[in-house]
Structure formats: structure tokens, C-alpha cells
Enzyme design. Structure first.
Site, PDB file in Angstrom:
ATOM      1  N   CYS A  71      32.461   3.452  -4.323  1.00  0.00           N
ATOM      2  CA  CYS A  71      33.146   2.282  -4.897  1.00  0.00           C
ATOM      3  C   CYS A  71      33.730   1.238  -3.945  1.00  0.00           C
ATOM      4  O   CYS A  71      33.271   0.101  -3.901  1.00  0.00           O
ATOM      5  CB  CYS A  71      34.293   2.760  -5.791  1.00  0.00           C
ATOM      6  SG  CYS A  71      33.831   3.990  -7.030  1.00  0.00           S
ATOM      7  N   HIS A 130      40.418  -2.297  -6.550  1.00  0.00           N
ATOM      8  CA  HIS A 130      40.145  -1.268  -5.526  1.00  0.00           C
ATOM      9  C   HIS A 130      40.021  -1.842  -4.121  1.00  0.00           C
ATOM     10  O   HIS A 130      39.259  -1.322  -3.295  1.00  0.00           O
ATOM     11  CB  HIS A 130      38.844  -0.490  -5.880  1.00  0.00           C
ATOM     12  CG  HIS A 130      38.866   0.910  -5.335  1.00  0.00           C
ATOM     13  ND1 HIS A 130      37.739   1.717  -5.333  1.00  0.00           N
ATOM     14  CD2 HIS A 130      39.855   1.640  -4.794  1.00  0.00           C
ATOM     15  CE1 HIS A 130      38.041   2.891  -4.808  1.00  0.00           C
ATOM     16  NE2 HIS A 130      39.327   2.868  -4.476  1.00  0.00           N
TER      17      HIS A 130
HETATM   18 CA    CA Z   1      31.566   3.408  -8.094  1.00  0.00          CA
END
Ligand code: CA
Length: 481
Positions: free
Chosen positions: A73, A135
Site C-alpha cells: 500500500c 496512508h
Molecule cells: Ca494495498
């Protein structure tokens, strides 16, 4: 100057400016999280139905060799928005969960020295929005609103629960731990820095917000850039009963839930397309759909025919489903099979928006638009890398034209695959192509020397292992065995 002539010239100038503005497309990036290569209808899924995505894909161009720059990610997202391999600024690990007590790393984020694509487009007069997962840092200087997004609705961490009944508001967090620290998956959503009380299933909430954003953008008369970062179908596997009911025939409960989660994304995309149509913006919108990395094996995903999954430098880790859609501009009913990278979006979007790359900005991708329209490889002879650090060793993938160089496992050997003949990386042909292997390993090693030490780790253990095992071990990694 003659007054009439200057009036005419000014008029022409205004006309040219308007024309340029009219031609600038809206850009809608729809990102899924951990979506498998084979988990959408347009890429071959039979048990998961995605009618809205399939229609867009069919009326656009499907990319069969689209790569993200990392098999998980955080680094993948950083690469997309910065246009650079995150390894070059220390972002090759996920930022840790904000509730795990790793204060030193939670102070970090995508360096402010990197001008993000959102800022470039914002500066060029775009209305910009991020909906969903960030994130890329929790501190105020990393907040989406400080990084080029006019509008943010979503969450700052690496994942989230889907049902709002599980979200824990700030006063409860403070009374529980005394410090407000709690697993970031249950921190309520926020709008531009302020916690809100969401009542809908998360995917539905993000789709609703996307429609709202599109409607508001139409009123601003500015082109928009919307980064719609769904966290589906990332774990936890949580689906609505009505979506689950559609997949009752799937026996494996994880696959069933996963399918329902992907279906919810598709439902939302249908709703957004409806809004694009009703606001008259669909025809001038480039829609880019892709996933931030491969599907997580064991959690319902399917990357067939690719080998491996999320976290791997096999194709299944970072070759992702993708399409472009833009009526009358992006060819309909086509496939584009040459390799492209998510690092290419930054320069490509900049050019489409008539914006400029900030001076001194380093980019690792290129503007692929002309090559894309001409069905030519934008990266002929060039290398597309993946490098994942493990505890004491590295996994590596490098693509050059149809060739894939791969190093997997502890004490692994360099292998070479001809993806045109062997998309599943089953037949190592390095023995027949020793010179090619040597060249590709050497190029990858040269690139690795441009990487810097990680600025953060996703866990205390990863940080300790890095030190203990003397990483990054490039000498051993790139020594031909
Ligand atoms: Ca991911």
C-alpha cells in the site's frame, strides 16, 4: 495600437485561453486497495460481477501490463502521487498503524520536499479532491489538505473498518487510553481535518462523496482532479448483507465476502458515472481505474494467471488491473499490452492538464500519452523496477520489454522469464540468456544505488531486523550466483 485591433487581439487571447481551459480534462482516478488482477469482469472474473467497471473498460482501453511501483500500500501510493520510486526518499516501508505506539515513525510521512501531482494540478487551476485512504502521514504537514487537495473526506491511516458502528469517537479514545491512541482502523472518518459521524457502509460513503465532489466541481467551472481511494477490498473482509446475498453461490466465505466488497465498489462507480453524466462532465473526464498492488492470497483474491500476490515481486504482487476511459479520446474496445507504470501518471496528467512540472522535481516515469494513442511502447528498452526489503534480504522484479528478471526468497537465484510466452513466470530461461540477465541485473543494481535508507518502518521488529541483519545488502543481492 489601434483600439479596435487591440480589442480584437484581447478577444482572440480570451478565446484561446477559454479553448485551452475547455480542452483540459477532468481526471478521475479510482484506486482499489489490494484488488486482484483477475477480480474484475473486464480481466476475466467469472464469479465476481462488475458491470459498471466492465462497461467503462469496454468503452475505453484495458492495460494488461500496468505496474505499480511497490507490492504493498503505502509505498505504491507515494510513488503514484510523487512520480518517483519511494525508495529514493526513504518511503519503501508502510507507515505504521497510528495506534501501535511507534511515535517516532508516526511523525513521518511523504516528504514535503516532494511536490505531489495534486499540488501541480491545484496550482494549474484544478479543483482537487481525495476521498478515502491516505496512508502518507498523520502529522499536519502531511495532511491531504496541506498536500494539494482542496477537499478531503476519509481516513489518514493504512486501513479501516467498513461499518460505522465500530468507529470510536475521540472522547471515547481519550477516556480509554488517556492519550487518544487507538487502532487507526476504528478512528472515525474526517472531512478536511474534522472528525465526522458517518452512518453508511464505508464504500458507499466514499461513492456518495465522489458524487458530491463531482457535482460541486461542476459548479466551480474548474476542471477537477479526484483521487478516489477506496480501501476495498482490503481487509477486514466486511460486506453488506444485500451484497453478500448476490454471491451466495460462492462456497468459500472469504471469497464470497471479497466478491461482495468489489461489487459494492462497482455499484458506487455506477452511481458516480450517473453523476458525471447528469452534470455533463463524463465526456471530458479521463477515468483511470487501477489497484495499489496485487490481491492478498488467502484473503479471497485471485491474481490468475499471474504468480504470487500482494507483497511479492512476482507479477501478481504489482501488476494490476487497469483501464482508461475518456469518450472520443481514449480508444474504445482496445487493449494496450506494453508495460506502463503508475509512476507515469504524474508527467502524463501534468501534460494533459497543461500544467508544468515544478523546476527541480525528479520523476521516474514519463508522459505516455502519445505512445499510448499510437499503440507504441512508452518504455522500449527501459526498466520498470520492484524492490522489496525482507528481513535480511531483498526480493526484486524488473521488467524490460517482454522480459522479467526476478529474485525471490532468501538465498534465491536470479531468474528470467519471457512474459510473452510465459505470463505465469513458470519457465526460467536465464540459462539461455546469460548476457541479458547480466545486463538487467547490472541496471537494477545501478538503480538500487540511488535508493536511500528507509525513513520509517511498519513495525519495531522490522526496524530492529534492518539493523541486526545489516540491510540493505545490495552487494549480496546483485552478485550473480
Ligand atoms: Ca494495498
Amino acid at each position: 495600437m489601434n483600439k479596435n485591433l487591440s480589442t480584437i487581439l484581447l478577444g482572440l487571447l480570451a478565446y484561446a485561453v477559454n479553448l485551452a481551459a475547455a480542452e483540459r480534462p477532468n481526471i478521475l482516478v479510482i484506486l482499489c486497495d489490494d484488488l486482484g488482477y483477475a477480480d474484475v469482469g473486464f480481466n476475466g472474473a467469472k464469479d465476481i460481477t462488475t458491470p459498471h467497471l466492465d462497461t467503462l473498460a469496454k468503452n475505453g482501453t484495458i492495460f494488461t501490463s500496468a505496474y505499480v511501483c511497490h507490492p504493498f500500500c503505502g509505498p505504491s501510493r507515494m510513488g503514484f502521487v510523487s512520480g518517483r520510486y519511494p525508495h529514493n526518499y526513504g518511503g519503501q516501508y508502510n507507515l505504521p498503524n497510528g495506534g501501535k505506539g511507534m511515535a517516532q515513525y508516526n511523525k513521518e510521512g511523504i516528504p514535503v520536499s516532494e511536490t505531489l501531482i495534486s499540488t501541480v494540478l491545484q496550482d494549474a487551476g484544478y479543483h482537487t479532491g481525495l476521498l478515502g485512504k491516505w496512508h502518507m502521514g498523520l502529522e499536519p504537514q502531511f495532511h491531504p489538505n496541506a498536500r494539494g487537495f482542496d477537499d478531503f473526506y476519509g481516513f489518514l491511516g493504512g486501513g479501516h473498518m467498513y461499518f460505522p458502528e465500530k468507529y470510536v469517537p475521540i472522547y471515547e479514545r481519550q477516556s480509554k487510553s488517556g492519550k487518544g491512541e487507538i487502532n487507526e482502523y476504528v478512528v472515525p472518518l474526517q472531512r478536511n481535518g474534522t472528525e465526522v459521524k458517518e452512518t453508511e457502509y464505508l464504500t458507499d460513503a466514499l461513492s456518495r462523496e465522489a458524487s458530491r465532489f463531482v457535482t460541486e466541481s461542476a459548479a466551480t467551472k474548474k476542471p477537477f482532479f479526484l483521487y478516489l481511494a477506496y480501501n476495498a477490498p482490503h481487509t477486514p473482509l466486511e460486506a453488506k448483507a444485500e451484497d453478500l446475498a448476490k454471491f451466495a453461490s460462492i462456497q468459500d466465505p472469504k471469497r464470497r465476502t471479497y466478491a461482495a466488497m468489489v461489487y459494492a465498489v462497482d455499484r458506487g462507480v455506477g452511481q458516480i458515472v450517473k453523476t458525471l453524466k447528469s452534470t455533463g462532465t463524463l465526456d471530458n473526464t479521463l477515468i483511470v481505474f487501477f489497484s495499489d498492488n496485487g490481491g492478498q492470497l488467502g484473503d479471497g483474491a485471485n491474481n490468475a494467471p499471474l504468480k504470487g500476490g500482494k507483497g511479492d515481486c512476482f507479477e501478481g504482487g504489482y501488476r494490476v488491473p487497469m483501464f482508461f476511459h475518456w469518450p472520443k479520446v481514449v480508444p474504445a474496445g482496445q487493449k494496450f499490452e506494453h508495460p506502463v507504470s503508475s509512476l507515469d501518471f504524474y508527467p502524463t496528467f501534468t501534460q494533459l492538464a497543461g500544467a508544468s512540472i515544478p523546476s527541480g522535481k525528479q520523476l521516474d516515469g514519463k508522459d505516455i500519452w502519445a505512445d499510448f494513442l499510437a499503440q507504441r511502447s512508452p518504455h522500449q528498452g527501459q526498466m520498470i523496477y520492484a524492490l522489496r526489503h525482507r528481513d535480511g534480504f531483498n526480493n526484486v522484479g524488473a521488467r524490460q520489454d517482454q522480459w522479467k528478471l526476478s529474485l525471490s526468497g532468501r538465498n534465491g537465484q536470479w531468474a528470467l522469464f519471457d512474459l510473452n510466452a510465459d505470463i505465469a513466470e513458470e519457465h526460467d530461461v536465464s540459462g539461455q540468456h546469460a548476457q541479458r540477465v547480466k545486463d538487467m541485473v547490472s541496471k537494477t543494481e545501478q538503480w538500487s544505488r540511488t535508493c536511500v535508507e528507509p525513513k520509517w518502518f511498519d513495525s519495531q521488529q522490522a526496524a530492529e531486523k534492518w539493523k541486526e541483519t545489516g540491510m540493505p545488502h545490495y552487494d549480496e543481492t546483485f552478485r550473480l550466483k
